[in-house]
Design a protein around this motif. Sequence first.
Motif, mmCIF file in Angstrom:
data_model
loop_
_atom_site.group_PDB
_atom_site.id
_atom_site.type_symbol
_atom_site.label_atom_id
_atom_site.label_comp_id
_atom_site.label_asym_id
_atom_site.label_seq_id
_atom_site.Cartn_x
_atom_site.Cartn_y
_atom_site.Cartn_z
ATOM 1 N N GLY A 169 0.923 -1.172 -0.043
ATOM 2 C CA GLY A 169 -0.127 -0.144 0.008
ATOM 3 C C GLY A 169 0.691 1.243 0.118
ATOM 4 O O GLY A 169 2.201 1.288 -0.060
ATOM 5 N N GLU A 170 0.416 2.508 0.139
ATOM 6 C CA GLU A 170 0.792 3.871 0.236
ATOM 7 C C GLU A 170 0.033 4.417 1.117
ATOM 8 O O GLU A 170 -0.935 4.392 1.750
ATOM 9 C CB GLU A 170 0.950 4.278 -1.122
ATOM 10 N N GLN A 171 0.868 5.876 1.562
ATOM 11 C CA GLN A 171 0.271 6.754 2.394
ATOM 12 C C GLN A 171 -0.867 7.483 1.981
ATOM 13 O O GLN A 171 -1.580 8.289 2.670
ATOM 14 C CB GLN A 171 1.453 7.575 3.093
ATOM 15 N N THR A 172 -0.903 7.783 0.438
ATOM 16 C CA THR A 172 -1.669 8.700 -0.150
ATOM 17 C C THR A 172 -2.303 8.253 -1.291
ATOM 18 O O THR A 172 -1.598 7.218 -2.129
ATOM 19 C CB THR A 172 -1.166 10.210 -0.506
ATOM 20 N N VAL A 173 -3.369 8.473 -1.728
ATOM 21 C CA VAL A 173 -4.001 7.978 -3.057
ATOM 22 C C VAL A 173 -3.351 8.248 -3.999
ATOM 23 O O VAL A 173 -2.948 7.335 -5.156
ATOM 24 C CB VAL A 173 -5.427 8.683 -3.255
ATOM 25 N N GLU A 174 -2.704 9.335 -4.215
ATOM 26 C CA GLU A 174 -1.624 9.725 -5.373
ATOM 27 C C GLU A 174 -0.629 8.800 -5.514
ATOM 28 O O GLU A 174 -0.120 8.335 -6.709
ATOM 29 C CB GLU A 174 -1.212 11.179 -5.338
ATOM 30 N N ARG A 175 0.240 8.390 -4.570
ATOM 31 C CA ARG A 175 1.181 7.608 -4.463
ATOM 32 C C ARG A 175 0.885 6.203 -4.811
ATOM 33 O O ARG A 175 1.464 5.346 -5.262
ATOM 34 C CB ARG A 175 2.148 7.594 -3.278
ATOM 35 N N ALA A 176 -0.471 5.670 -4.250
ATOM 36 C CA ALA A 176 -0.817 4.412 -4.592
ATOM 37 C C ALA A 176 -1.187 4.085 -5.938
ATOM 38 O O ALA A 176 -0.637 3.266 -6.649
ATOM 39 C CB ALA A 176 -2.257 4.300 -3.675
ATOM 40 N N ILE A 177 -1.658 5.237 -6.718
ATOM 41 C CA ILE A 177 -1.832 5.247 -7.963
ATOM 42 C C ILE A 177 -0.771 5.203 -8.785
ATOM 43 O O ILE A 177 -0.471 4.204 -9.666
ATOM 44 C CB ILE A 177 -2.836 6.537 -8.542
#
Length: 185
Positions: A169-177
Amino acid sequence: MQEYIDLGHMQLSKLTEAEGSKSFYLPHHPVIKEATTKVRVVFDGSAKNIYRFSPNDALCVGPFFQDELLTTILRFRTYPIALVGDIAKMYRQVLVHPDEVPLQSIFWRFSSDMPVQTFDLLIVTYGLAPSSFLATRTLLQLSDDVDRSYSLGSKALRKGFHVDDFIGGEQTVERAIRLRIELSK
């Protein structure tokens, strides 16, 4: 078996009859999922030949490079944005060296009225002792190869996979995308 040919995972053997004596022929059989009637091929690298010897007797398993599953799951729980994924046909996406291809030969015919032919498996074959090592080691090499271009994906290849399953996973939606895009590429 036709899918193996269509995807370039298997080819009609190019060895002469004399060269074919230096091959190893893997026994194989179908496994049918009753709920879906999907057929999967199982290769038996532990089957003994007439000398009571199998490929898995001679092949090394290799080390396990990935984190323990519990470590991966605990890390996964720290992300506010979760991503999971799977590498489709992971083993079959890794080609073996051409010198090793004759050691993964099979006999096959598509119908009972056709002659039996010799085919060579061109990919890492599930059922052989080093297959898991070869597939997961390929992920590590890919991580090294793309580190500069895909920094998030490279790190995820090293720390987020358990065999062919991504759990991260990631900390933000942007980084996850961005991570999803990098892993897909």
